[in-house]
Motif scaffolding. Structure first.
Motif, PDB file in Angstrom:
ATOM      1  N   ASP A  59       7.283  15.185  87.357  1.00 38.15           N
ATOM      2  CA  ASP A  59       6.094  14.642  87.405  1.00 38.15           C
ATOM      3  C   ASP A  59       5.485  14.333  85.998  1.00 38.15           C
ATOM      4  O   ASP A  59       5.701  15.402  85.095  1.00 38.15           O
ATOM      5  CB  ASP A  59       5.007  15.657  88.036  1.00 38.15           C
ATOM      6  CG  ASP A  59       3.659  14.872  88.207  1.00 38.15           C
ATOM      7  OD1 ASP A  59       3.664  13.470  88.303  1.00 38.15           O
ATOM      8  OD2 ASP A  59       2.798  15.463  88.364  1.00 38.15           O
ATOM      9  N   GLY A  60       5.460  13.148  85.607  1.00 37.20           N
ATOM     10  CA  GLY A  60       4.950  12.800  84.310  1.00 37.20           C
ATOM     11  C   GLY A  60       5.905  12.276  83.149  1.00 37.20           C
ATOM     12  O   GLY A  60       5.741  12.045  82.274  1.00 37.20           O
ATOM     13  N   ARG A  61       7.266  12.851  83.368  1.00 29.86           N
ATOM     14  CA  ARG A  61       8.304  12.619  82.516  1.00 29.86           C
ATOM     15  C   ARG A  61       9.082  11.318  82.650  1.00 29.86           C
ATOM     16  O   ARG A  61       9.133  10.749  83.919  1.00 29.86           O
ATOM     17  CB  ARG A  61       9.358  13.693  82.723  1.00 29.86           C
ATOM     18  CG  ARG A  61       8.963  15.131  82.335  1.00 29.86           C
ATOM     19  CD  ARG A  61      10.008  16.065  82.975  1.00 29.86           C
ATOM     20  NE  ARG A  61       9.502  17.642  83.158  1.00 29.86           N
ATOM     21  CZ  ARG A  61       9.489  18.328  82.037  1.00 29.86           C
ATOM     22  NH1 ARG A  61       9.767  17.940  80.952  1.00 29.86           N
ATOM     23  NH2 ARG A  61       8.941  19.359  82.107  1.00 29.86           N
ATOM     24  N   PRO A  62       9.481  10.620  81.566  1.00 28.44           N
ATOM     25  CA  PRO A  62      10.514   9.545  81.583  1.00 28.44           C
ATOM     26  C   PRO A  62      11.566   9.944  82.861  1.00 28.44           C
ATOM     27  O   PRO A  62      11.924  10.936  82.911  1.00 28.44           O
ATOM     28  CB  PRO A  62      10.805   9.274  80.161  1.00 28.44           C
ATOM     29  CG  PRO A  62       9.780  10.075  79.309  1.00 28.44           C
ATOM     30  CD  PRO A  62       9.544  11.244  80.318  1.00 28.44           C
ATOM     31  N   THR A 136       1.876   5.760  80.592  1.00 25.54           N
ATOM     32  CA  THR A 136       2.703   6.089  81.499  1.00 25.54           C
ATOM     33  C   THR A 136       4.310   6.152  81.243  1.00 25.54           C
ATOM     34  O   THR A 136       4.694   5.253  80.474  1.00 25.54           O
ATOM     35  CB  THR A 136       2.511   4.886  82.470  1.00 25.54           C
ATOM     36  OG1 THR A 136       3.479   5.356  83.709  1.00 25.54           O
ATOM     37  CG2 THR A 136       2.805   3.604  82.304  1.00 25.54           C
ATOM     38  N   SER A 137       4.841   7.253  81.860  1.00 26.30           N
ATOM     39  CA  SER A 137       6.302   7.305  81.640  1.00 26.30           C
ATOM     40  C   SER A 137       6.909   6.375  82.361  1.00 26.30           C
ATOM     41  O   SER A 137       8.230   6.199  82.192  1.00 26.30           O
ATOM     42  CB  SER A 137       6.756   8.676  81.852  1.00 26.30           C
ATOM     43  OG  SER A 137       6.151   9.736  80.752  1.00 26.30           O
ATOM     44  N   SER A 138       6.403   5.516  83.463  1.00 27.83           N
ATOM     45  CA  SER A 138       6.867   4.708  84.333  1.00 27.83           C
ATOM     46  C   SER A 138       7.446   3.319  83.509  1.00 27.83           C
ATOM     47  O   SER A 138       6.469   2.881  82.891  1.00 27.83           O
ATOM     48  CB  SER A 138       6.176   4.225  85.490  1.00 27.83           C
ATOM     49  OG  SER A 138       6.685   3.399  86.079  1.00 27.83           O
ATOM     50  N   ALA A 139       8.840   2.909  83.868  1.00 30.27           N
ATOM     51  CA  ALA A 139       8.799   1.667  83.203  1.00 30.27           C
ATOM     52  C   ALA A 139       8.427   0.398  83.891  1.00 30.27           C
ATOM     53  O   ALA A 139       8.549  -0.860  83.531  1.00 30.27           O
ATOM     54  CB  ALA A 139      10.520   1.599  83.292  1.00 30.27           C
ATOM     55  N   GLY A 160       7.209   3.305  79.990  1.00 32.32           N
ATOM     56  CA  GLY A 160       8.541   3.612  79.758  1.00 32.32           C
ATOM     57  C   GLY A 160       9.527   2.783  79.095  1.00 32.32           C
ATOM     58  O   GLY A 160      10.532   3.217  78.310  1.00 32.32           O
ATOM     59  N   ILE A 161       9.261   1.651  79.095  1.00 27.18           N
ATOM     60  CA  ILE A 161       9.921   0.434  78.278  1.00 27.18           C
ATOM     61  C   ILE A 161       9.646   1.038  76.675  1.00 27.18           C
ATOM     62  O   ILE A 161      10.479   1.017  75.829  1.00 27.18           O
ATOM     63  CB  ILE A 161       9.766  -0.803  78.604  1.00 27.18           C
ATOM     64  CG1 ILE A 161      10.035  -1.065  80.077  1.00 27.18           C
ATOM     65  CG2 ILE A 161      10.197  -1.765  77.648  1.00 27.18           C
ATOM     66  CD1 ILE A 161       9.681  -2.277  80.925  1.00 27.18           C
ATOM     67  N   THR A 162       8.287   0.833  76.357  1.00 28.52           N
ATOM     68  CA  THR A 162       8.056   1.384  75.159  1.00 28.52           C
ATOM     69  C   THR A 162       8.769   2.690  74.762  1.00 28.52           C
ATOM     70  O   THR A 162       9.042   2.771  73.520  1.00 28.52           O
ATOM     71  CB  THR A 162       6.395   1.579  75.097  1.00 28.52           C
ATOM     72  OG1 THR A 162       6.036   0.440  75.709  1.00 28.52           O
ATOM     73  CG2 THR A 162       6.141   1.706  73.685  1.00 28.52           C
ATOM     74  N   ILE A 163       8.411   3.584  75.554  1.00 28.64           N
ATOM     75  CA  ILE A 163       9.085   4.701  74.918  1.00 28.64           C
ATOM     76  C   ILE A 163      10.647   4.712  74.620  1.00 28.64           C
ATOM     77  O   ILE A 163      11.204   5.403  73.617  1.00 28.64           O
ATOM     78  CB  ILE A 163       8.967   5.901  76.302  1.00 28.64           C
ATOM     79  CG1 ILE A 163       7.471   6.288  76.286  1.00 28.64           C
ATOM     80  CG2 ILE A 163       9.859   7.138  76.178  1.00 28.64           C
ATOM     81  CD1 ILE A 163       7.064   7.058  77.467  1.00 28.64           C
TER      82      ILE A 163
END
Length: 244
Positions: A59-62, A136-139, A160-163
């Motif tokens: 939960d919450g992680r890439p 958000t970690s979600s892409a 997630g894309i930014t990350i």
């Protein structure tokens, strides 16, 4: 009247589980993905994926971090692979891409609903002149915001894309929230973080943010406090009507 201390100029919201109910879809997608994957293995602990596993390891992680952390807990190691690995590849990225396929199918099947209390809070924050960002970690952050009709509120988005593009560490590291604050032009000491995941609350505290709001969607109020939340609410609407 939005329940934040003086000096807060910006709000940084996690998306899944804070603004939208998609955290439930993520949990289902992870469960289906990991249970199918574990059934193919002859090594490690192959017991079914549980709600505790979701909260503790995913939960919450890439996405790739979630795969890696959960499989490590089961004594299973996979090669990293490449971001464009096919969903059937026995790699960290392949398993992650399989989960994303499952998630997008669930979104198509069930749709996305924002929490009414969160929409009310977004309106109140905007009316109060606060800057609004989503971290958000979600892409799939852009897609979820569009489907949920929330994009109009958001002045900056870190997902997630930014990350991946900026080589940021995922939550519980504070990097993504710090990037969100930079995108809004505020210091961490001028921003509030809103999170439902333990890893996200920990990231907000580690980043030195002015205020960390834990949103208790998974009956873990005490754990949210233990990980650094200044206040815990069941719904963002609980913050409306006075300071805390």
């Amino acid at each position: 009247m939005i329940g934040l201390p003086d000096g807060v100029a910006a709000c940084l919201f996690d998306l899944d589980g804070v603004l939208t109910s998609t955290a439930t879809l993520h949990e289902i997608a992870w469960q289906r993905t990991f249970d199918a994957f574990l059934a193919t293995r002859t090594d490690g602990d192959r017991a079914p994926f549980t709600k505790h596993d979701y909260t503790a390891f995913v939960d919450g992680r890439p996405r790739a971090d979630g795969v890696r952390t959960f499989l490590t807990s089961r004594g299973i190691r996979l090669p990293e692979g490449e971001p464009d690995d096919t969903p059937d590849a026995a790699t960290v990225n392949g398993v992650g891409n399989r989960k994303n396929e499952a998630l997008l199918a669930l979104i198509d099947e069930r749709g996305i609903q924002p929490y009414p209390g969160s929409v009310a809070y977004l309106n109140a924050a905007r009316d109060a002149g606060l800057k609004i960002g989503v971290v958000t970690s979600s892409a799939n952050g852009e897609h979820v915001l569009d489907v949920a009709d929330l994009a109009e509120f958001v002045q900056a988005r870190v997902d997630g894309i930014t990350i991946a593009d900026e080589h940021l560490r995922g939550k519980p590291a504070p990097d993504s929230f710090l990037a969100g604050a930079r995108a809004l032009g505020v210091a961490p000491s001028e921003a509030a973080v809103f999170e439902d995941a333990l890893s996200g609350v920990e990231a907000g505290r580690a980043g030195g943010f002015r205020y960390v709001v834990g949103v208790n969607r998974a009956d873990q109020a005490e754990q949210l406090r233990d990980h650094g939340a200044d206040v815990v609410v069941d719904d963002l609407a609980d913050l409306l009507g006075g300071s805390r």
